[in-house]
Scaffold this motif. Structure first.
Motif, short mmCIF file in Angstrom:
data_model
loop_
_atom_site.label_atom_id
_atom_site.label_comp_id
_atom_site.label_asym_id
_atom_site.label_seq_id
_atom_site.Cartn_x
_atom_site.Cartn_y
_atom_site.Cartn_z
N VAL A 290 0.88 -1.18 0.00
CA VAL A 290 0.00 0.00 0.00
C VAL A 290 0.91 1.22 0.00
O VAL A 290 1.59 1.50 0.97
CB VAL A 290 -0.94 0.00 1.22
CG1 VAL A 290 -1.80 1.26 1.22
CG2 VAL A 290 -1.82 -1.25 1.21
N THR A 291 0.95 1.93 -1.10
CA THR A 291 1.92 3.03 -1.27
C THR A 291 1.32 4.41 -1.07
O THR A 291 2.07 5.38 -0.95
CB THR A 291 2.54 2.95 -2.68
OG1 THR A 291 1.50 2.95 -3.67
CG2 THR A 291 3.39 1.70 -2.83
N GLU A 292 -0.03 4.54 -1.04
CA GLU A 292 -0.61 5.87 -0.90
C GLU A 292 -2.04 5.74 -0.41
O GLU A 292 -2.71 4.73 -0.66
CB GLU A 292 -0.56 6.60 -2.25
CG GLU A 292 -0.98 8.07 -2.19
CD GLU A 292 -0.08 8.87 -1.28
OE1 GLU A 292 -0.54 9.14 -0.13
OE2 GLU A 292 1.06 9.19 -1.66
N THR A 293 -2.51 6.76 0.30
CA THR A 293 -3.91 6.82 0.73
C THR A 293 -4.45 8.21 0.46
O THR A 293 -3.70 9.19 0.45
CB THR A 293 -4.04 6.52 2.24
OG1 THR A 293 -3.24 7.45 2.98
CG2 THR A 293 -3.58 5.10 2.55
N SER A 294 -5.73 8.27 0.19
CA SER A 294 -6.40 9.56 0.00
C SER A 294 -7.68 9.53 0.82
O SER A 294 -7.97 8.58 1.55
CB SER A 294 -6.70 9.79 -1.48
OG SER A 294 -7.67 8.87 -1.94
N GLU A 295 -8.50 10.60 0.69
CA GLU A 295 -9.73 10.64 1.50
C GLU A 295 -10.77 9.64 1.02
O GLU A 295 -11.75 9.37 1.74
CB GLU A 295 -10.33 12.05 1.46
CG GLU A 295 -10.77 12.52 0.08
CD GLU A 295 -9.65 13.20 -0.67
OE1 GLU A 295 -9.95 13.94 -1.64
OE2 GLU A 295 -8.48 13.00 -0.31
N HIS A 296 -10.60 9.07 -0.18
CA HIS A 296 -11.59 8.14 -0.71
C HIS A 296 -11.03 6.75 -0.96
O HIS A 296 -11.75 5.77 -0.79
CB HIS A 296 -12.17 8.67 -2.03
CG HIS A 296 -12.86 9.99 -1.88
ND1 HIS A 296 -14.01 10.16 -1.14
CD2 HIS A 296 -12.55 11.22 -2.39
CE1 HIS A 296 -14.39 11.43 -1.18
NE2 HIS A 296 -13.51 12.09 -1.93
N THR A 297 -9.79 6.61 -1.39
CA THR A 297 -9.23 5.32 -1.78
C THR A 297 -7.81 5.16 -1.25
O THR A 297 -7.20 6.11 -0.74
CB THR A 297 -9.19 5.18 -3.31
OG1 THR A 297 -8.40 6.25 -3.85
CG2 THR A 297 -10.59 5.22 -3.91
N LEU A 298 -7.29 3.96 -1.40
CA LEU A 298 -5.89 3.69 -1.12
C LEU A 298 -5.24 3.12 -2.40
O LEU A 298 -5.90 2.50 -3.22
CB LEU A 298 -5.71 2.73 0.06
CG LEU A 298 -6.44 1.38 0.05
CD1 LEU A 298 -5.66 0.33 -0.71
CD2 LEU A 298 -6.70 0.92 1.48
N GLN A 299 -3.96 3.38 -2.54
CA GLN A 299 -3.23 2.94 -3.72
C GLN A 299 -2.40 1.71 -3.38
O GLN A 299 -1.62 1.72 -2.44
CB GLN A 299 -2.31 4.07 -4.23
CG GLN A 299 -1.58 3.73 -5.52
CD GLN A 299 -0.55 4.79 -5.87
OE1 GLN A 299 0.48 4.89 -5.23
NE2 GLN A 299 -0.83 5.59 -6.89
N VAL A 300 -2.59 0.65 -4.17
CA VAL A 300 -1.86 -0.60 -3.97
C VAL A 300 -0.92 -0.78 -5.16
O VAL A 300 -1.36 -0.73 -6.31
CB VAL A 300 -2.82 -1.79 -3.85
CG1 VAL A 300 -2.04 -3.10 -3.70
CG2 VAL A 300 -3.77 -1.59 -2.68
N ARG A 301 0.36 -1.02 -4.86
CA ARG A 301 1.35 -1.25 -5.92
C ARG A 301 1.67 -2.75 -5.98
O ARG A 301 2.07 -3.35 -4.98
CB ARG A 301 2.63 -0.46 -5.66
CG ARG A 301 3.66 -0.62 -6.77
CD ARG A 301 4.90 0.18 -6.52
NE ARG A 301 5.69 -0.39 -5.43
CZ ARG A 301 6.90 0.04 -5.08
NH1 ARG A 301 7.43 1.07 -5.72
NH2 ARG A 301 7.56 -0.52 -4.10
N LEU A 302 1.53 -3.31 -7.16
CA LEU A 302 1.89 -4.70 -7.43
C LEU A 302 3.20 -4.68 -8.19
O LEU A 302 3.25 -4.27 -9.36
CB LEU A 302 0.79 -5.40 -8.23
CG LEU A 302 -0.63 -5.25 -7.68
CD1 LEU A 302 -1.63 -5.91 -8.62
CD2 LEU A 302 -0.73 -5.84 -6.27
N LEU A 303 4.28 -5.11 -7.56
CA LEU A 303 5.63 -5.05 -8.14
C LEU A 303 6.07 -6.45 -8.53
O LEU A 303 6.11 -7.36 -7.70
CB LEU A 303 6.61 -4.45 -7.12
CG LEU A 303 8.04 -4.19 -7.61
CD1 LEU A 303 8.04 -3.15 -8.72
CD2 LEU A 303 8.91 -3.73 -6.44
#
Length: 381
Positions: A290-303
């Protein structure tokens, strides 16, 4: 008109014998060249390189002593011998160029790039191609200079140029700057190798592979089959990305924007399952973060990792598609959504007189001081 047969025989016999020997030798050597065409052993390749220039040089070689044996003298003999010497020089230059080209082909044949780990082969092929073209150009330049210097007028022009070498040298240097710049850039690329044949590069924002390295330009094959022609000096003077400088291994990322209820543990397990079942994965890296969060969603990085850039791109697309399918099928609550909360309409707020602000709405330690208007009790006398 009476013909002096004795004088004619003094010319015809030497020249005729020389032409017969020369044409016979030419025919035999050309026949040998045709016979050896398509044969791939070493002696056949060497014979093919030598036979064709020698076939044209042999008649001129036998004509030189034949002309000297005739009564021809003075200006005509000098001009004839000069033409034969120019022809022999051209054949010798031709032979040297063919020898360099044959050596280049032999090195390229011994170091094919059609293998899985072709880094060393690409390095050798790049050096060989660039240096062979520089060497061919130098041979042709020196040979042309030797031919021109056989003419007295050219020698006089050269002497005049040397006498005024200051201004003319400056003008020639400015005019020849692109030529010598590309020549020096070619030598730098051959020795330091910032790029090699089949390297994956990003040039002017375009992704492509180095298809050809010439004496003055580089041809980059763009992913959509276009060709970008770039001067050699550009790669020396400008920064660019080389994705295969040391190895072709590459990391690829796929980003997902998900809801806060997304099951990260399940996503991590699904990514590992996808990677282990996919032959494009090289077994090095398979990470979910999980590389980032915002007020609505979170960002998931698949490496993930792959053997080369092409496999990495395809693997990223596969991971992205299969992960979205997995989430839509097994965890639909993980996909982004917009939330809204409905509340009953509250009673309208009671207004507080401006001259009497409530104490509980002021910040602790506020710097605006006491109220500007202080109420006065009119009943006090």
């Amino acid at each position: 008109m009476r013909v002096d047969w004795q004088m004619a025989s003094a010319y015809l016999w030497p020249i005729g014998i020389a032409l017969a020997v020369g044409i016979t030798g030419w025919w035999l050597l050309m026949l040998l060249t045709r016979r050896l065409k398509g044969r791939d052993y070493r002696r056949a390749r060497i014979a093919r390189v030598i036979s064709r220039p020698l076939a044209f040089a042999l008649p001129m070689l036998v004509l030189i002593p034949a002309l000297e044996a005739t009564p021809l003298d003075g200006r005509w003999l000098d001009q004839s011998l000069r033409l034969l010497h120019i022809g022999l020089t051209a054949c010798f230059i031709w032979l040297l160029v063919r020898a360099v080209a044959a050596g280049e082909q032999a090195i390229l044949r011994d170091n094919p790039m059609e293998v899985a780990d072709n880094l060393e082969a690409r390095r050798i092929q790049t050096q060989t191609r660039v240096l062979s073209r520089v060497l061919m150009g130098a041979i042709i330049l020196v040979g042309a200079s030797m031919v021109l210097l056989t003419f007295p007028m050219v020698r006089q022009i050269g002497t005049a140029l040397l006498a005024s070498a200051g201004i003319i040298g400056l003008v020639a240097g400015i005019a020849a700057k692109p030529v010598f710049g590309n020549l020096i850039a070619g030598l730098q690329i051959a020795l330091t190798q910032p790029i090699r044949l089949d390297d994956v590069v990003i040039v002017e924002g375009e992704w492509g592979r180095v298809e050809e390295i010439g004496s003055s330009y580089v041809v980059v094959r763009i992913w959509d089959e276009r060709r970008m022609v770039v001067p050699l000096t550009w790669f020396i003077e400008n920064p660019f990305q080389n994705w295969t400088r040391r190895s072709a291994d590459l990391l690829g990322t796929a980003f997902l924007w998900l809801d806060y209820r997304a099951p990260i543990v399940a996503i991590r397990g699904e990514l590992e399952r996808i990677c282990k079942g996919e032959p494009l994965w090289d077994g090095r890296v398979c990470v979910t973060q999980v590389t980032e969060t915002s007020e609505h969603t979170l960002q998931v990085r698949l490496l993930v990792s792959a053997r080369n850039s092409g496999d990495a791109f395809d693997l990223r697309c596969i991971v992205r598609e299969r992960m979205l399918d997995f989430l839509a099928r097994e965890h639909p609550q993980a996909l982004p959504r917009t939330r809204a909360e409905l509340l009953e309409r509250p009673d309208p707020p009671t207004r507080t007189p401006r001259s009497q602000p409530a104490d509980d709405v002021r910040s602790p330690g506020a710097e605006d001081g006491p109220p500007a208007v202080v109420p006065v009790d009119e009943t006090v006398g």
